[in-house]
Design a protein around this motif. Sequence first.
Motif, PDB file in Angstrom:
ATOM      1  N   PHE A  68       0.861  -1.177   0.000  1.00 37.87           N
ATOM      2  CA  PHE A  68       0.000   0.000   0.000  1.00 37.87           C
ATOM      3  C   PHE A  68       0.898   1.228   0.000  1.00 37.87           C
ATOM      4  O   PHE A  68       1.965   1.225   0.610  1.00 37.87           O
ATOM      5  CB  PHE A  68      -0.923   0.022   1.230  1.00 37.87           C
ATOM      6  CG  PHE A  68      -1.749   1.283   1.313  1.00 37.87           C
ATOM      7  CD1 PHE A  68      -2.818   1.466   0.450  1.00 37.87           C
ATOM      8  CD2 PHE A  68      -1.425   2.293   2.219  1.00 37.87           C
ATOM      9  CE1 PHE A  68      -3.566   2.635   0.491  1.00 37.87           C
ATOM     10  CE2 PHE A  68      -2.174   3.468   2.258  1.00 37.87           C
ATOM     11  CZ  PHE A  68      -3.241   3.631   1.403  1.00 37.87           C
TER      12      PHE A  68
ATOM     13  N   SER B  58      -7.145   0.863  -1.100  1.00 35.33           N
ATOM     14  CA  SER B  58      -7.564   1.449   0.172  1.00 35.33           C
ATOM     15  C   SER B  58      -6.758   0.830   1.308  1.00 35.33           C
ATOM     16  O   SER B  58      -6.472  -0.370   1.298  1.00 35.33           O
ATOM     17  CB  SER B  58      -9.052   1.168   0.405  1.00 35.33           C
ATOM     18  OG  SER B  58      -9.360   1.337   1.780  1.00 35.33           O
ATOM     19  N   PRO B  59      -6.424   1.644   2.322  1.00 36.91           N
ATOM     20  CA  PRO B  59      -5.688   1.093   3.463  1.00 36.91           C
ATOM     21  C   PRO B  59      -6.510   0.040   4.215  1.00 36.91           C
ATOM     22  O   PRO B  59      -5.951  -0.755   4.964  1.00 36.91           O
ATOM     23  CB  PRO B  59      -5.423   2.316   4.339  1.00 36.91           C
ATOM     24  CG  PRO B  59      -6.413   3.346   3.901  1.00 36.91           C
ATOM     25  CD  PRO B  59      -6.667   3.086   2.449  1.00 36.91           C
ATOM     26  N   ALA B  60      -7.831   0.037   3.992  1.00 36.82           N
ATOM     27  CA  ALA B  60      -8.666  -0.968   4.661  1.00 36.82           C
ATOM     28  C   ALA B  60      -8.548  -2.334   3.985  1.00 36.82           C
ATOM     29  O   ALA B  60      -9.057  -3.326   4.501  1.00 36.82           O
ATOM     30  CB  ALA B  60     -10.124  -0.512   4.659  1.00 36.82           C
ATOM     31  N   ASP B  61      -7.909  -2.386   2.826  1.00 38.83           N
ATOM     32  CA  ASP B  61      -7.838  -3.641   2.058  1.00 38.83           C
ATOM     33  C   ASP B  61      -6.444  -4.255   2.011  1.00 38.83           C
ATOM     34  O   ASP B  61      -6.154  -5.088   1.148  1.00 38.83           O
ATOM     35  CB  ASP B  61      -8.329  -3.395   0.619  1.00 38.83           C
ATOM     36  CG  ASP B  61      -9.788  -2.972   0.587  1.00 38.83           C
ATOM     37  OD1 ASP B  61     -10.542  -3.405   1.484  1.00 38.83           O
ATOM     38  OD2 ASP B  61     -10.163  -2.203  -0.317  1.00 38.83           O
TER      39      ASP B  61
END
Lengths: 299, 389
Positions: free
Chosen positions: A242, A285-288
């Motif tokens: 990321f 996305s940082p959520a992924d």
Amino acid sequence: MSILVDKNTRVICQGITGGGGGAFHTKGCLDYGTQMVGGTSPGKGGTKDANGLPIFDTVEQARKATGADATMIFVPPPFAADAICEAAAEGIRLIVAITEGIPVLDMVRAKKFLAEFGDQVTLVGPNCPGVITPGECKIGIMPGYIHTPPAPGKRRVGIISRSGTLTYEAVWQTTQLGWSQSTCVGIGGDPVKGLDFVEVLAMFQADVQTDAIIMIGEIGGTAEEAAADYVQKHVTKPVAGFIAGRTAPPGKRMGHAGAIISGGEGTAESKIQAMRAAGITVADSPADIGRALNMAMRG
Amino acid sequence: MKIHEYQARELLAKAGIAVPPARVVESAAEVAAAFDSNAVPLQVVKAQVFAGGRGKAGFVKLVKSAAEAQVAADFMFKNRMVSVQTGPEGIAVKKVLIAAAVDIAHEYYMGLVLDRAKATVSVIASAEGGVEIETVAHQRPEAIIREALHPALGLQGFAARRVAGRLGFTGRQASEVSQLLLKLAALYAQYDCSIVEINPLVLTKDGKVLAIDAKINFDDSALFRHPDILAMADPAEHDPLELRASKANLNYIKLDGDIACLVNGAGLAMATMDVVQLNGGKPANFLDVGGGVKPEGAVEAFRILLSDSKVRGVLVNIFGGIARCDLIAEALISAGREVGFKVPVVVRLEGTNVQAARDILAGARSELPTLQSAMDLNDAARKIVAATR
């Protein structure tokens, strides 16, 4: 195995008494199970800290008395580069510099000083959360409980990151998805630092207890591009990643001293493109980040 | 930290680098006297602002008389400068530099900047000066000369002479230019600069080497040992909210969107902005409250976010490590009581003391009618973008 630190690592804290967090985080590392064996604070040698650890005036004395092979530095910025050099001069094998805000030219000189010791000394940071091998040794300020120590049947990811909180995100997400972590290395947010992506990638590639790798970068510099090139040529393990800062405007320093796009160099797009071209699964996305790791694992 | 061109010229002159005579003025009334004191027929009037693009915006003007200088300066003092770097609202001009113009035979670029990959400072020089060095580097990389400094010893004499030679200088002029470069490198080290650049460095028709325009930035981390540099800072050139934030130890950068972000950690703060944009929103700011944030600091952070009139929603994203989720939750409630949240607020909390924080927020439901909780960062971004549409 793991990299850099394990249950046998003996750690001192330079700046153990100061307001820079040395006292607080020495206790945090002790509570996690790290072999904290003492600390230094010039002028306070001969006393003990709140945990009963011996305090020394110099690293030379601390090393002789405790057999420490690693140090965690919380010394304030004006004196931190000197503390790094002191640790190297006294034969400390691993220097983890947590201090944020060390003048860049101090680090330029300290890095040159360290280079004379070759591979006998390794610097992590400065301006980093530290290094943790879950279940064995934590040197730094990361919350220990989010990590998962390797266990039978659990795959092990090694994590390298320029950002503290994004490392915690990656650790938390991989833990939630059933992974364990072999070692997590926060390389720090400064422009001149010790270990960079390429060196840590090489360590994880060689480590038999690491099954896959996550690398988290951000705007500024070209270390991620160099890392992508290295991955393409030398890394056979799955790599996910990321990059933070797609929306960062050029010329503005985004919190970290090293997070700045200048002269058209250091953009998130350039890094993401290079990483994808090298076969790295980059999360949008940082959520992924955790899901990207699973995807990388499936190939 | 940045300083103005006129201040950079003063530092160069102090270091023994030749600059043409110039005066800086703060009002239209001083213009004519400044022109006369420079005592040359052709002069340049230049607005002193941090943003680039001055020439195209009409804020650098060549003038041939005190009357022309007056017209140019009046225009600069009365109008806000709008360039690609300022945004549509532009910036006000508080100071104007009036400098002697010179007869230029050739323009060069001469600078020093940190080379991150080599972990040392490098000289960047080019015989194609007077234009953006990035443009030259991009279009004609072979026209750029790089010379890495020794990390401990700094720029060596032979290396400076090598640069002067590669720029095409010979004889006495080569010595002059290498001496200038050594002074520039010494200045970089003395003041802990992060960039020093002279663009253009000119060779005049009568054979003189002069620094015409200069830019110097400093390493913020080293300002503690340079009180004289710190005293040169110009608060008028900074966003008032950014100044207020730095007083509260908050790392805040104002941007032009409408979704405010409150985050701990610089990397996560950047990533939060990214995910807002990914979901179709525009971030109003970068804000890292830091790991060691205290309750008062967190409340001040909310005050700062809400005093930006463009803000139509607030996204709170905390991964508690050192920072505690419960402290942020308490701050949210305090800020709500004090200023009131008229705009939607979406909160995503994870990490240290997260359950306590969720309980605190659940208990204050009635006080925070615009509050929504989110499961993860994607969910949070979707919710705040939807709520502000």
